[in-house]
Design a protein around this motif. Structure first.
Motif, PDB file in Angstrom:
ATOM      1  N   SER A  85      -2.815  -7.221  -4.960  1.00 60.08           N
ATOM      2  CA  SER A  85      -1.779  -6.725  -4.038  1.00 60.08           C
ATOM      3  C   SER A  85      -2.378  -5.804  -2.974  1.00 60.08           C
ATOM      4  O   SER A  85      -1.778  -5.583  -1.936  1.00 60.08           O
ATOM      5  CB  SER A  85      -0.690  -5.977  -4.818  1.00 60.08           C
ATOM      6  OG  SER A  85      -1.193  -4.736  -5.266  1.00 60.08           O
ATOM      7  N   GLY A  86      -3.552  -5.262  -3.234  1.00 61.69           N
ATOM      8  CA  GLY A  86      -4.162  -4.330  -2.271  1.00 61.69           C
ATOM      9  C   GLY A  86      -3.702  -2.897  -2.491  1.00 61.69           C
ATOM     10  O   GLY A  86      -4.040  -2.007  -1.709  1.00 61.69           O
ATOM     11  N   ALA A  87      -2.952  -2.673  -3.569  1.00 61.77           N
ATOM     12  CA  ALA A  87      -2.422  -1.326  -3.822  1.00 61.77           C
ATOM     13  C   ALA A  87      -3.528  -0.298  -4.026  1.00 61.77           C
ATOM     14  O   ALA A  87      -3.382   0.866  -3.650  1.00 61.77           O
ATOM     15  CB  ALA A  87      -1.510  -1.354  -5.046  1.00 61.77           C
ATOM     16  N   THR A  88      -4.659  -0.745  -4.601  1.00 60.51           N
ATOM     17  CA  THR A  88      -5.709   0.230  -4.929  1.00 60.51           C
ATOM     18  C   THR A  88      -6.367   0.824  -3.683  1.00 60.51           C
ATOM     19  O   THR A  88      -6.880   1.929  -3.728  1.00 60.51           O
ATOM     20  CB  THR A  88      -6.800  -0.411  -5.812  1.00 60.51           C
ATOM     21  OG1 THR A  88      -7.280  -1.570  -5.147  1.00 60.51           O
ATOM     22  CG2 THR A  88      -6.276  -0.783  -7.169  1.00 60.51           C
ATOM     23  N   SER A  89      -6.363   0.050  -2.588  1.00 60.39           N
ATOM     24  CA  SER A  89      -7.034   0.563  -1.386  1.00 60.39           C
ATOM     25  C   SER A  89      -6.041   1.090  -0.350  1.00 60.39           C
ATOM     26  O   SER A  89      -6.450   1.556   0.707  1.00 60.39           O
ATOM     27  CB  SER A  89      -7.894  -0.540  -0.761  1.00 60.39           C
ATOM     28  OG  SER A  89      -7.085  -1.652  -0.474  1.00 60.39           O
TER      29      SER A  89
ATOM     30  N   ILE B 132       7.543   6.671  -8.014  1.00 61.45           N
ATOM     31  CA  ILE B 132       7.280   5.239  -7.825  1.00 61.45           C
ATOM     32  C   ILE B 132       5.769   4.979  -7.866  1.00 61.45           C
ATOM     33  O   ILE B 132       5.311   4.032  -8.501  1.00 61.45           O
ATOM     34  CB  ILE B 132       7.862   4.737  -6.476  1.00 61.45           C
ATOM     35  CG1 ILE B 132       9.378   4.918  -6.453  1.00 61.45           C
ATOM     36  CG2 ILE B 132       7.500   3.274  -6.229  1.00 61.45           C
ATOM     37  CD1 ILE B 132      10.115   4.203  -7.542  1.00 61.45           C
ATOM     38  N   GLU B 133       5.004   5.864  -7.223  1.00 54.82           N
ATOM     39  CA  GLU B 133       3.540   5.679  -7.244  1.00 54.82           C
ATOM     40  C   GLU B 133       3.006   5.808  -8.674  1.00 54.82           C
ATOM     41  O   GLU B 133       2.087   5.103  -9.056  1.00 54.82           O
ATOM     42  CB  GLU B 133       2.872   6.709  -6.331  1.00 54.82           C
ATOM     43  CG  GLU B 133       3.060   6.377  -4.857  1.00 54.82           C
ATOM     44  CD  GLU B 133       2.724   7.541  -3.925  1.00 54.82           C
ATOM     45  OE1 GLU B 133       3.133   7.480  -2.761  1.00 54.82           O
ATOM     46  OE2 GLU B 133       2.066   8.501  -4.362  1.00 54.82           O
ATOM     47  N   ALA B 134       3.625   6.713  -9.447  1.00 54.60           N
ATOM     48  CA  ALA B 134       3.142   6.933 -10.827  1.00 54.60           C
ATOM     49  C   ALA B 134       3.484   5.762 -11.750  1.00 54.60           C
ATOM     50  O   ALA B 134       2.960   5.686 -12.858  1.00 54.60           O
ATOM     51  CB  ALA B 134       3.735   8.220 -11.379  1.00 54.60           C
ATOM     52  N   LEU B 135       4.349   4.872 -11.304  1.00 49.85           N
ATOM     53  CA  LEU B 135       4.666   3.707 -12.137  1.00 49.85           C
ATOM     54  C   LEU B 135       3.511   2.705 -12.165  1.00 49.85           C
ATOM     55  O   LEU B 135       3.459   1.833 -13.024  1.00 49.85           O
ATOM     56  CB  LEU B 135       5.915   2.984 -11.593  1.00 49.85           C
ATOM     57  CG  LEU B 135       7.245   3.712 -11.731  1.00 49.85           C
ATOM     58  CD1 LEU B 135       8.349   2.916 -11.061  1.00 49.85           C
ATOM     59  CD2 LEU B 135       7.582   3.917 -13.191  1.00 49.85           C
ATOM     60  N   PRO B 138       2.326  -3.334  -9.210  1.00 49.42           N
ATOM     61  CA  PRO B 138       1.625  -4.091  -8.155  1.00 49.42           C
ATOM     62  C   PRO B 138       2.462  -4.099  -6.876  1.00 49.42           C
ATOM     63  O   PRO B 138       2.887  -5.141  -6.381  1.00 49.42           O
ATOM     64  CB  PRO B 138       1.474  -5.494  -8.758  1.00 49.42           C
ATOM     65  CG  PRO B 138       2.385  -5.547  -9.909  1.00 49.42           C
ATOM     66  CD  PRO B 138       2.828  -4.184 -10.288  1.00 49.42           C
ATOM     67  N   LEU B 139       2.717  -2.923  -6.389  1.00 49.89           N
ATOM     68  CA  LEU B 139       3.641  -2.712  -5.275  1.00 49.89           C
ATOM     69  C   LEU B 139       2.859  -2.091  -4.126  1.00 49.89           C
ATOM     70  O   LEU B 139       2.145  -1.116  -4.318  1.00 49.89           O
ATOM     71  CB  LEU B 139       4.724  -1.741  -5.756  1.00 49.89           C
ATOM     72  CG  LEU B 139       5.762  -1.230  -4.782  1.00 49.89           C
ATOM     73  CD1 LEU B 139       6.749  -2.329  -4.441  1.00 49.89           C
ATOM     74  CD2 LEU B 139       6.519  -0.063  -5.392  1.00 49.89           C
ATOM     75  N   VAL B 140       2.976  -2.682  -2.955  1.00 47.51           N
ATOM     76  CA  VAL B 140       2.236  -2.131  -1.831  1.00 47.51           C
ATOM     77  C   VAL B 140       3.207  -1.834  -0.692  1.00 47.51           C
ATOM     78  O   VAL B 140       4.144  -2.592  -0.447  1.00 47.51           O
ATOM     79  CB  VAL B 140       1.077  -3.080  -1.424  1.00 47.51           C
ATOM     80  CG1 VAL B 140       1.568  -4.359  -0.820  1.00 47.51           C
ATOM     81  CG2 VAL B 140       0.105  -2.401  -0.520  1.00 47.51           C
ATOM     82  N   THR B 141       3.009  -0.684  -0.075  1.00 49.24           N
ATOM     83  CA  THR B 141       3.916  -0.247   0.986  1.00 49.24           C
ATOM     84  C   THR B 141       3.417  -0.781   2.326  1.00 49.24           C
ATOM     85  O   THR B 141       2.249  -0.625   2.662  1.00 49.24           O
ATOM     86  CB  THR B 141       3.923   1.294   1.043  1.00 49.24           C
ATOM     87  OG1 THR B 141       4.235   1.769  -0.254  1.00 49.24           O
ATOM     88  CG2 THR B 141       4.948   1.799   2.034  1.00 49.24           C
ATOM     89  N   ASP B 142       4.318  -1.417   3.066  1.00 41.79           N
ATOM     90  CA  ASP B 142       3.943  -1.929   4.392  1.00 41.79           C
ATOM     91  C   ASP B 142       4.293  -0.931   5.491  1.00 41.79           C
ATOM     92  O   ASP B 142       3.562  -0.803   6.461  1.00 41.79           O
ATOM     93  CB  ASP B 142       4.666  -3.255   4.673  1.00 41.79           C
ATOM     94  CG  ASP B 142       4.152  -4.354   3.759  1.00 41.79           C
ATOM     95  OD1 ASP B 142       2.964  -4.308   3.422  1.00 41.79           O
ATOM     96  OD2 ASP B 142       4.939  -5.230   3.369  1.00 41.79           O
TER      97      ASP B 142
END
Lengths: 179, 314
Positions: A85-89, B132-135, B138-142
């Motif tokens: 997902s790219g969340a790590t970066s 939410i970040e601590a959960l 596989p969630l990414v903010t656009d």
């Protein structure tokens, strides 16, 4: 008159045998001198080979690595999704608020903040109010000094009727969005 | 006689030399063979060591993730409930979520675009984002927009989430060393410290006592929040006059994402400090949900008197 080098009296059969004996002795000694270190090398190489074989046995024990349990497989699957997902970066929204808190001078208040993370380069657009022009400069300098920031640009600055400065600032953040 | 002895000695030395020559050749041949085996073995040992290190690293990552990630099944409904549960007990008065299908995520992977909108204080909104970040989803903010409006903040968030199409755990995937390192750092990332001032106001928050960083008490429900099921129905009414629930937001999902079509528009009602995700016919306190107009209002009917109340977003 005959010119030449005098080599002594011609060698008899005894002299020849003696010479051959010396040559054989010297040859044996020379061979011995060559073979001795080679043999020592070989012994060391054999030992090394044994230790490598032992190390290999230790690293790859007879049985295959332990199978992942069902819950571990679920976690691994989740980690795969997270990595893809790219969340790590990605820059987290709370990181953006932390950056702004660290940079914002006392006499500056934000009105609106837009964080664009999906572009090739993440960026922020800040609309803020400031009491004095120096505060805007301080804000810009403080933001630019953050390790998260690559560039800042003052897009607009105007004085409102109540005497407060209204500014718009564009902030380019470091890092690139993964496709 | 003496000459014969000498000749014999010479011949003996000659033979010894010959034997040494052959011996040396054999030694050299054996040495070469050992060197070849050694280099092959050393490569194998190195490869085995790397594989063993990778496996050990992955096992450490899995055990770290086990303490940080809730590996329960993900999908629209579990994600929706976790996003709603994170709102509990903090100063957020409105929360709306909209799910849209995402495509092209790869084989066996599904996903959804999430558009959410929050309204509340800066601290409330910050606490929500932190939860939410601590959960560790596989969630990414656009994109995120924070807009100040008469002392409150309206936050709109656009992001996307991924989940596996199958309910069965997938075959153990491979991870590169760089991915393992990035995941470890991401999982180990500490919680965001509480903001020390209101960024959207000239007034310094420090004029009101601000707890020192690290010593402040966090709002209740942190990691455990997502685990707590959200009561959708069956909340007993208070003994006296029934308290009226407050409309806190909506959850919208496209029918193709939500197999139960009746649940594609849900309302979030706050009752006795708890968010309740409701659909038509659900009961909250002494009221039954009669009508939901997405993004606008919810009509409740008093279960005893039949009196109707229209709730609108604050």
């Amino acid at each position: 008159m005959k010119a030449g080098i005098y080599l002594g009296p011609p060698m008899g059969p005894k002299g020849l045998v003696r010479t051959l004996l010396w040559l054989a002795v010297l040859g044996t000694l020379a061979h011995g001198a060559v073979i001795f270190p080679k043999r020592a090398d070989l012994v060391a190489a054999r030992r090394r080979l044994e230790s490598y074989s032992d190390a290999l046995e230790k690293e790859t024990p007879g049985d295959a690595p332990r199978e992942w349990s069902l819950s571990e497989r679920a976690i691994l699957g989740r980690l795969r999704l997270i990595a893809d997902s790219g969340a790590t970066s990605a820059i987290a929204p709370t990181d953006v608020l932390r950056l702004l808190e660290d940079a914002l001078p006392d006499r500056v208040a934000l009105v609106e903040v837009s964080f664009e993370a999906s572009a090739a380069r993440p960026s922020l657009t800040l609309d803020a109010r400031a009491e004095r022009a120096e505060d805007v400069t301080t804000l810009q300098e403080a933001i630019a000094s953050s390790p998260l920031v690559s560039a800042t640009e003052l897009l607009s600055e105007r004085r409102t009727r109540v005497g407060v400065l209204s500014v718009r600032l564009k902030v380019d953040l470091v890092g690139e969005r993964r496709p | 006689m003496r000459s014969m002895r000498l000749v014999a000695v010479v011949l003996g030395f000659g033979l010894a030399n010959l034997a040494l020559l052959f011996g040396e050749r054999n030694l050299s041949r054996e040495k070469r063979a050992i060197d070849v085996r050694l280099s092959r073995l050393s490569e194998e040992v190195e490869r085995a060591r790397r594989a063993s290190d990778r496996r050990r690293g992955l096992e450490e990552l899995v055990s770290l993730a086990a303490t940080r990630v809730n590996a329960g099944q993900l999908g629209i409904a579990p994600i929706r409930e976790r996003l709603l549960a994170a709102e509990r007990g903090i100063d957020v008065e409105r929360l709306s979520l909209e799910f849209r299908p995402a495509s092209g995520l790869g084989e066996g992977v599904e996903g959804s675009q999430i558009h959410s909108s929050l309204r509340g204080t800066l601290l409330g909104v910050h606490a929500y984002l932190d939860r939410i970040e601590a959960l560790h989803l596989p969630l990414v903010t656009d994109a995120v927009t924070w807009r100040s409006d008469s002392g409150r903040l309206t936050v709109t968030i656009r992001g996307s989430v991924r989940f596996n199409a199958s309910t069965e755990p997938p075959a153990p995937p491979e991870f590169s060393p760089a991915e393992v390192e990035a995941l470890e750092a991401w999982l180990d990332r500490g919680r965001a410290p509480r903001l020390g001032r209101d960024l959207f106001s000239f007034r310094m928050a420090s004029s009101v006592p601000v707890p020192e960083r690290g010593s402040e008490k966090r709002p209740e429900i942190l990691e455990d929040a997502p685990e707590a099921p959200i009561a959708a129905t069956g909340v007993e009414p208070p003994a006296s006059v029934p308290a009226v629930p407050v409309l806190a937001g909506f959850v919208l999902a496209r029918p193709e994402l939500e197999p139960d079509v009746a649940r594609r528009v849900l309302a979030v009602l706050r009752f006795e400090d708890q968010p309740h995700l409701v659909k038509l016919g659900d009961r909250v306190g002494g009221y039954v949900v009669e009508d939901i107009v997405a993004r606008e209002s919810v009509t409740l009917a008093n279960a005893e008197t039949g009196e109707r109340i229209v709730l609108r977003l604050p």
